[in-house]
Each structure stands twice: as C-alpha cells, then as structure tokens.
Design a protein around this motif. Structure first.
Motif, PDB file in Angstrom:
ATOM      1  N   VAL A 182       4.038   9.898 -16.399  1.00  0.00           N
ATOM      2  CA  VAL A 182       5.196   9.187 -15.873  1.00  0.00           C
ATOM      3  C   VAL A 182       4.747   8.299 -14.712  1.00  0.00           C
ATOM      4  CG1 VAL A 182       5.868  10.912 -14.137  1.00  0.00           C
ATOM      5  CG2 VAL A 182       7.613   9.480 -15.207  1.00  0.00           C
ATOM      6  N   GLY A 183       5.392   7.152 -14.588  1.00  0.00           N
ATOM      7  CA  GLY A 183       5.060   6.223 -13.511  1.00  0.00           C
ATOM      8  C   GLY A 183       3.925   5.291 -13.845  1.00  0.00           C
ATOM      9  N   ALA A 184       3.400   5.376 -15.061  1.00  0.00           N
ATOM     10  CA  ALA A 184       2.320   4.473 -15.468  1.00  0.00           C
ATOM     11  C   ALA A 184       2.854   3.051 -15.596  1.00  0.00           C
ATOM     12  CB  ALA A 184       1.724   4.932 -16.791  1.00  0.00           C
ATOM     13  N   ARG A 185       1.955   2.079 -15.345  1.00  0.00           N
ATOM     14  CA  ARG A 185       2.377   0.681 -15.422  1.00  0.00           C
ATOM     15  C   ARG A 185       2.048   0.036 -16.767  1.00  0.00           C
ATOM     16  NH1 ARG A 185      -0.414  -0.298  -9.760  1.00  0.00           N
ATOM     17  NH2 ARG A 185      -1.455   1.584 -10.525  1.00  0.00           N
ATOM     18  N   ASN A 186       1.303   0.747 -17.578  1.00  0.00           N
ATOM     19  CA  ASN A 186       1.014   0.279 -18.929  1.00  0.00           C
ATOM     20  C   ASN A 186       0.523   1.463 -19.752  1.00  0.00           C
ATOM     21  OD1 ASN A 186      -1.881   0.537 -18.393  1.00  0.00           O
ATOM     22  ND2 ASN A 186      -1.628  -1.343 -17.180  1.00  0.00           N
ATOM     23  N   LEU A 187       0.347   1.256 -21.052  1.00  0.00           N
ATOM     24  CA  LEU A 187      -0.060   2.346 -21.936  1.00  0.00           C
ATOM     25  C   LEU A 187      -1.435   2.893 -21.550  1.00  0.00           C
ATOM     26  CD1 LEU A 187       0.318   4.125 -24.430  1.00  0.00           C
ATOM     27  CD2 LEU A 187      -0.590   2.237 -25.823  1.00  0.00           C
ATOM     28  N   GLN A 188      -2.346   2.021 -21.188  1.00  0.00           N
ATOM     29  CA  GLN A 188      -3.688   2.468 -20.818  1.00  0.00           C
ATOM     30  C   GLN A 188      -3.635   3.443 -19.641  1.00  0.00           C
ATOM     31  OE1 GLN A 188      -6.295  -0.638 -19.386  1.00  0.00           O
ATOM     32  NE2 GLN A 188      -8.151   0.525 -19.887  1.00  0.00           N
ATOM     33  N   GLU A 189      -2.874   3.085 -18.607  1.00  0.00           N
ATOM     34  CA  GLU A 189      -2.767   3.965 -17.446  1.00  0.00           C
ATOM     35  C   GLU A 189      -2.059   5.261 -17.809  1.00  0.00           C
ATOM     36  OE1 GLU A 189      -1.709   3.578 -12.702  1.00  0.00           O
ATOM     37  OE2 GLU A 189      -0.448   2.462 -14.122  1.00  0.00           O
ATOM     38  N   CYS A 190      -1.057   5.190 -18.682  1.00  0.00           N
ATOM     39  CA  CYS A 190      -0.317   6.378 -19.110  1.00  0.00           C
ATOM     40  C   CYS A 190      -1.247   7.385 -19.792  1.00  0.00           C
ATOM     41  CB  CYS A 190       0.805   5.965 -20.059  1.00  0.00           C
ATOM     42  SG  CYS A 190       1.780   7.333 -20.696  1.00  0.00           S
ATOM     43  N   LEU A 191      -2.093   6.892 -20.695  1.00  0.00           N
ATOM     44  CA  LEU A 191      -3.022   7.778 -21.407  1.00  0.00           C
ATOM     45  C   LEU A 191      -4.077   8.346 -20.460  1.00  0.00           C
ATOM     46  CD1 LEU A 191      -3.531   5.733 -24.715  1.00  0.00           C
ATOM     47  CD2 LEU A 191      -1.902   7.585 -24.258  1.00  0.00           C
ATOM     48  N   LEU A 192      -4.560   7.513 -19.533  1.00  0.00           N
ATOM     49  CA  LEU A 192      -5.575   7.982 -18.580  1.00  0.00           C
ATOM     50  C   LEU A 192      -5.020   9.067 -17.660  1.00  0.00           C
ATOM     51  CD1 LEU A 192      -7.406   4.665 -17.589  1.00  0.00           C
ATOM     52  CD2 LEU A 192      -8.409   6.663 -18.751  1.00  0.00           C
ATOM     53  N   LEU A 193      -3.781   8.910 -17.223  1.00  0.00           N
ATOM     54  CA  LEU A 193      -3.165   9.927 -16.369  1.00  0.00           C
ATOM     55  C   LEU A 193      -3.128  11.274 -17.083  1.00  0.00           C
ATOM     56  CD1 LEU A 193      -0.176   7.900 -14.843  1.00  0.00           C
ATOM     57  CD2 LEU A 193      -2.113   8.842 -13.571  1.00  0.00           C
ATOM     58  N   GLN A 194      -2.825  11.253 -18.359  1.00  0.00           N
ATOM     59  CA  GLN A 194      -2.747  12.493 -19.123  1.00  0.00           C
ATOM     60  C   GLN A 194      -4.132  13.093 -19.363  1.00  0.00           C
ATOM     61  OE1 GLN A 194       0.220  12.324 -22.482  1.00  0.00           O
ATOM     62  NE2 GLN A 194       0.489  10.227 -21.757  1.00  0.00           N
ATOM     63  N   ASP A 251       0.819  -1.208   0.000  1.00  0.00           N
ATOM     64  CA  ASP A 251       0.000   0.000   0.000  1.00  0.00           C
ATOM     65  C   ASP A 251       0.856   1.264   0.000  1.00  0.00           C
ATOM     66  OD1 ASP A 251      -2.275  -1.503  -0.031  1.00  0.00           O
ATOM     67  OD2 ASP A 251      -2.643  -1.395   2.125  1.00  0.00           O
ATOM     68  N   GLU A 252       1.969   1.258   0.772  1.00  0.00           N
ATOM     69  CA  GLU A 252       2.804   2.454   0.848  1.00  0.00           C
ATOM     70  C   GLU A 252       3.502   2.708  -0.498  1.00  0.00           C
ATOM     71  OE1 GLU A 252       5.856   4.526   3.964  1.00  0.00           O
ATOM     72  OE2 GLU A 252       6.300   2.447   3.420  1.00  0.00           O
ATOM     73  N   VAL A 253       4.006   1.648  -1.132  1.00  0.00           N
ATOM     74  CA  VAL A 253       4.653   1.804  -2.432  1.00  0.00           C
ATOM     75  C   VAL A 253       3.650   2.332  -3.445  1.00  0.00           C
ATOM     76  CG1 VAL A 253       5.744   0.586  -4.362  1.00  0.00           C
ATOM     77  CG2 VAL A 253       6.411   0.057  -2.006  1.00  0.00           C
ATOM     78  N   LEU A 254       2.429   1.801  -3.414  1.00  0.00           N
ATOM     79  CA  LEU A 254       1.400   2.251  -4.344  1.00  0.00           C
ATOM     80  C   LEU A 254       1.040   3.712  -4.094  1.00  0.00           C
ATOM     81  CD1 LEU A 254      -0.362   1.288  -6.664  1.00  0.00           C
ATOM     82  CD2 LEU A 254      -2.113   0.631  -4.991  1.00  0.00           C
ATOM     83  N   GLN A 255       0.958   4.087  -2.818  1.00  0.00           N
ATOM     84  CA  GLN A 255       0.640   5.477  -2.462  1.00  0.00           C
ATOM     85  C   GLN A 255       1.717   6.427  -2.988  1.00  0.00           C
ATOM     86  OE1 GLN A 255       0.646   6.164   1.755  1.00  0.00           O
ATOM     87  NE2 GLN A 255       0.181   8.349   1.573  1.00  0.00           N
ATOM     88  N   LEU A 256       2.983   6.048  -2.836  1.00  0.00           N
ATOM     89  CA  LEU A 256       4.077   6.916  -3.297  1.00  0.00           C
ATOM     90  C   LEU A 256       4.189   6.894  -4.820  1.00  0.00           C
ATOM     91  CD1 LEU A 256       6.620   6.117  -0.463  1.00  0.00           C
ATOM     92  CD2 LEU A 256       5.521   8.322  -0.916  1.00  0.00           C
ATOM     93  N   LEU A 257       3.800   5.783  -5.448  1.00  0.00           N
ATOM     94  CA  LEU A 257       3.756   5.759  -6.910  1.00  0.00           C
ATOM     95  C   LEU A 257       2.735   6.777  -7.409  1.00  0.00           C
ATOM     96  CD1 LEU A 257       4.501   4.587  -9.668  1.00  0.00           C
ATOM     97  CD2 LEU A 257       2.760   2.806  -9.295  1.00  0.00           C
ATOM     98  N   LYS A 258       1.605   6.894  -6.706  1.00  0.00           N
ATOM     99  CA  LYS A 258       0.594   7.886  -7.082  1.00  0.00           C
ATOM    100  C   LYS A 258       1.155   9.301  -6.980  1.00  0.00           C
ATOM    101  CE  LYS A 258      -2.726   4.912  -7.769  1.00  0.00           C
ATOM    102  NZ  LYS A 258      -3.181   4.620  -9.156  1.00  0.00           N
ATOM    103  N   VAL A 259       2.026   9.530  -5.969  1.00  0.00           N
ATOM    104  CA  VAL A 259       2.677  10.837  -5.844  1.00  0.00           C
ATOM    105  C   VAL A 259       3.539  11.106  -7.073  1.00  0.00           C
ATOM    106  CG1 VAL A 259       4.373  12.187  -4.532  1.00  0.00           C
ATOM    107  CG2 VAL A 259       2.661  10.815  -3.317  1.00  0.00           C
ATOM    108  N   ILE A 260       4.325  10.120  -7.485  1.00  0.00           N
ATOM    109  CA  ILE A 260       5.209  10.268  -8.643  1.00  0.00           C
ATOM    110  C   ILE A 260       4.402  10.461  -9.923  1.00  0.00           C
ATOM    111  CG2 ILE A 260       6.922   9.064 -10.070  1.00  0.00           C
ATOM    112  CD1 ILE A 260       7.871   7.721  -7.422  1.00  0.00           C
ATOM    113  N   GLN A 261       3.242   9.793 -10.002  1.00  0.00           N
ATOM    114  CA  GLN A 261       2.399   9.925 -11.193  1.00  0.00           C
ATOM    115  C   GLN A 261       1.809  11.327 -11.331  1.00  0.00           C
ATOM    116  OE1 GLN A 261      -0.430   6.709 -10.765  1.00  0.00           O
ATOM    117  NE2 GLN A 261       0.903   5.243 -11.828  1.00  0.00           N
ATOM    118  N   ASP A 262       1.954  12.132 -10.307  1.00  0.00           N
ATOM    119  CA  ASP A 262       1.498  13.517 -10.363  1.00  0.00           C
ATOM    120  C   ASP A 262       2.603  14.454 -10.872  1.00  0.00           C
ATOM    121  OD1 ASP A 262      -0.563  15.429  -9.918  1.00  0.00           O
ATOM    122  OD2 ASP A 262       0.459  16.097  -8.092  1.00  0.00           O
ATOM    123  N   PHE A 263       3.809  13.891 -11.109  1.00  0.00           N
ATOM    124  CA  PHE A 263       4.944  14.692 -11.554  1.00  0.00           C
ATOM    125  C   PHE A 263       4.834  14.965 -13.058  1.00  0.00           C
ATOM    126  CE2 PHE A 263       8.077  13.024  -8.078  1.00  0.00           C
ATOM    127  CZ  PHE A 263       7.312  13.655  -7.119  1.00  0.00           C
TER     128      PHE A 263
END
Length: 475
Positions: free
Chosen positions: A180-192, A163-175
C-alpha cells in the motif's frame, strides 16, 4: 396493482406525482437495511405511529382492533376506532434466520487505525492522514509529492515539505496490506518482496523487478536469464514468487460501503423444493406499524367538541394519519413491486436458477422484465439497483442476471456472460508456452459454436482482465 403502478411510476413531464407515488418510488430504490432505517426514522418523526407490541383482546372487550386502511375516515361524525394499520411483515417465524455476508473493512479506515498506533505528533499525523486520503481505491498514491505539499498548504493550512511527505509515505508503506502507498506497480511489488523472508528466490525476484522491470513486463525472460546469469530453474522459482504478489493491495479491503464489516442482507431468498423454485422475501427486522392509541383517543374526544384546541389537535392528528396511511400503503406497493419483478426474473431465467450454470443464463435487459411485469423500465431499474438475492449456489446482486446477447452459429441468442465464460475456458486451456492470439481465439470460439469478431474478443478479454497473448507467455 400492476396497472396502477405502471401508470403511477411512469415519470412523464406533464404528470404530477401524488405523495403516495413519490414515496413508493423512493422506497422501491432502498435495499432492505436502508428500508429498515427509513421505517425507524418514520416512527421517530410521526407521533401517531407506534411499533410497541400490544396484547390481543377478545372481540367483546374494549381495546385495540385491526382495521384496513380503507376504514380510515376523515368524517368527524364517524366513530373513531383504535387504528391498527399493519403490514404483514412476518411469516410464521417472526424473525426468520437467513444468511448475510460481510463487506470487508473500509480500506482507508484500516490504514487510519494503523496510523493511530504509530508514535507521531499531531502535525505528522495530519500530514499522514492527508496522504491516506489521497490514495486510490487500489492502494496506490498516483499524485505527485509536490502537489500534495501544495494541497496541504492551500486546503488544510498545513505547512510541510517534500522530504516530510516522503518520510511519512514510507511510514504508510509499512502498513498492511503490504504494498500500500506504492506510486507504481514496480514499487508495489518491491515493497512486498522486501517484506518477505530473504531467500535466494526472493532476492532474484527483487533483482528482476528492480533492474529489469521492462523486460519482465514484456515477458522477455531469456534476456533476464542472460543478464542476471540465472538458470531456467532459478528464473521459474523467482517468477513463482512474483506471481504470488498482489498488484492491487487496496483491493483486499472493499470501500463499497462506509461502515466497517457492514452486513448485506439479501432482499430475496430463493430455494428449490422438489424441483420447484420458491421465492420469499424475509423482510428482516421491519417493525409492525400501527397508530398510537393516545392519538386515536384524542380524535374520539374531539368529536362533537367545540373546543378550539381540541379541534386543532384533531387536525394535526389527521394530517399525521394521512402521512401514516401513505407510508404504509407505499410499503405494501414496494413489497408487491419487488416481488413481482423478482418473480419475473426467476421465470425468465428459470433454467439458470435451478442449477446456477451460467451457460443457462439467457440474454436479458431491463425492457424484457418491464414487458413481463407491466412496470416502467425506470421502475425495474430502481428494483434491481442495490438489491441482492440468496440462492442455493450463492448470493448475487440482481444486476448480475442482466446482460446483452449475441447469436451463435445456429442463430440462437446467447448471453455475453456465456461468451465470456467460453473465452475464459479457451485461455485457461491454451499452451502457456504459445498463448493464443486474438485471431486464434476467434477460431477456438467458432469451434465451440460462437461466431464472434476479433474486436469482440479483444473487448471481452479486456473486460475479463486477460492480457494480450505475449503477456500470457510462461517459461
């Protein structure tokens, strides 16, 4: 010179290379900026070398005088001059001005800088830094969260959990860059998409990527329109938003070099003057090298002296003089080797260098230039590696000019780069409602005078990152 280098640089198992040959080989490999650093290191390590400017004096006055390397003698009975071993580093302008270009900021360094602005404790910061270090060069995290938890425990002695790693990954995905920090193309596009202003078109794009990603990937647009109840105009507007997204956020920032905003200085500059190609090597910021006057005086004082300490000091200075002689001579040989090799490339690709038209770029391999220069192929490879040339149509790595060739229908050899350019033009000109299949591309290439097999088309299409026909289809 060419014959000597050809003999000296051919790496044979039975041959023992001299210190000069070894040093020349190492210097040839270095691009201009690393060469400058190597010279600075040599100046620091060899006390007989000095790059401090000296005032010129009349011939009838005492003081430093220029001598060639051949005038250095190991005979104690010879008078010892104030050696001035120099390389012709500059032209009329001692610090010529020419263009450089910047390598973008280091991808991971950029993320670490952004991490520094977040209000996190040391433990969280350490975990986040490890996640950043686990990202691929394109910005994705392709490692399993649990494996990161295990690695933190075993490699870094940091206890954490999923849970902590996932929480901090979400922080990085806000950079930045977004995605950045997406685990696949689908997540990468959704973040944008989620970071964009939520207009109806963006919301439709989110629904498509979130709920119908497989249909989107396979270009089954009518299925998506039917399932979401969209009009064809809605679908086109949503697709327009999606096509502007970046599938490789890490690619915005280049990790090719570790230093931030490092300046790449071209080793060569090529100009066209009155229709003639003029090659120059500006040799930016390479200092003049000469023997420190103090050590030349020490050798003078040791002549005819029976003092043991003076003799030992003189022996030390002579050893350093030999080292300086090899270094300066190696610099000269590097210059001559690079200049001869680049001139041979320019002669071989003369028509291309006049206008920069890639259709004029002939097939050329290392062996071709080795035969023109008389140097060994390994020497040409060292020259080409990590070197750049500035032309009137851009700055290019030397590797760019080398490519294999195939025959056209007239039996003439053409470069693979020319074939790829023609293939790209065929794809760009196709009807996107009915994209050309690989077999149809073979026919189109034949019409243009290029005889290529279907497997060659598929190979070049992959190298150019051109999707298959069904994936190129548009509404």
């Amino acid at each position: 010179m060419a014959d000597m280098l050809k003999q000296g640089l051919e790496m044979k198992q039975t041959q023992k290379l001299s210190p000069l040959q070894i040093q020349t080989i190492k210097l040839i490999e270095l691009p201009i900026q690393e060469l400058e650093q190597k010279i600075r290191d040599e100046l620091d390590e060899n006390p007989v070398l000095d790059d401090t400017p000296v005032e010129k004096k009349d011939d009838d006055q005492e003081g430093a005088r220029d001598v060639s390397l051949d005038e250095i003698s190991n005979d104690d009975s010879d008078p010892v001059p104030y050696y001035n071993l120099h390389v012709n580093n500059y032209g009329k302008d001692e610090r010529p001005q020419y263009n450089t270009f910047s390598v973008k900021e280091s991808f991971r360094q950029s993320l670490m800088d952004q991490l520094g602005f977040r209000n996190l404790g040391k433990h969280q910061r350490d975990v986040a830094a490890f996640i950043i270090g686990s990202l691929d060069d394109d910005g994705y995290l392709r490692r399993d969260i649990d494996s990161i938890v295990d690695d933190l425990a075993f490699k870094e002695n940091i206890e954490t959990n999923h849970d902590e790693v996932l929480q901090l990954l979400k922080v990085i995905q806000d950079f930045e860059p977004t995605g950045v920090g997406a685990r696949n193309l689908q997540e990468c596009l959704l973040l944008q998409l989620k970071a964009m202003k939520q207009t109806p078109d963006v919301r439709n794009a989110e629904k498509i990527i979130q709920n119908h990603f497989d249909e989107f990937s396979n270009k089954h647009f009518q299925k998506i329109i039917s399932k979401l109840g969209l009009t064809e105009g809605d679908m086109k507007a949503a697709m327009s938003k999606i096509m502007k997204l970046n599938p490789s956020p890490g690619g915005q920032i280049d990790d090719s070099y570790n230093d931030q905003a490092q300046q790449i200085v071209p080793d060569f500059v090529l100009n066209v003057e009155n229709g003639q190609l003029k090659l120059s090597m500006p040799r930016f910021n390479i200092p003049e090298i000469r023997v420190n006057r103090k050590y030349a005086e020490l050798l003078e004082q040791a002549q005819g002296s029976s003092d043991k300490k003076q003799k030992e000091a003189a022996t030390f200075v002579k050893q350093k003089l030999d080292s300086a002689k090899w270094f300066v001579e190696a610099l000269k040989q590097r210059h001559n080797t690079l200049q001869s090799t680049m001139q041979a490339i320019i002669d071989y690709q003369h028509d291309y260098f006049l206008d920069g038209d890639e259709s004029h770029l002939k097939p050329m391999v290392l062996k071709d230039i080795a035969e023109k220069t008389g140097f060994d192929i390994s020497t040409i490879s060292r020259v080409v590696n990590s070197k750049y040339i500035e032309t009137h149509f851009g700055i290019y790595p030397l590797k760019f000019f080398f490519s294999e060739g195939l025959e056209n229908q007239e039996g003439e050899e053409v470069s693979t780069r020319e074939l790829k350019k023609a293939l790209r033009e065929c794809v760009d000109a196709e009807d996107k409602h009915k994209p050309l299949t690989d077999d149809q591309l073979v026919a189109e290439m034949n019409k243009r005078g290029y005889k290529v097999a279907r497997r060659t088309i598929a190979k070049y299409r992959d190298q150019l990152a051109i999707p298959k026909a069904r994936l190129r289809k548009e509404l």
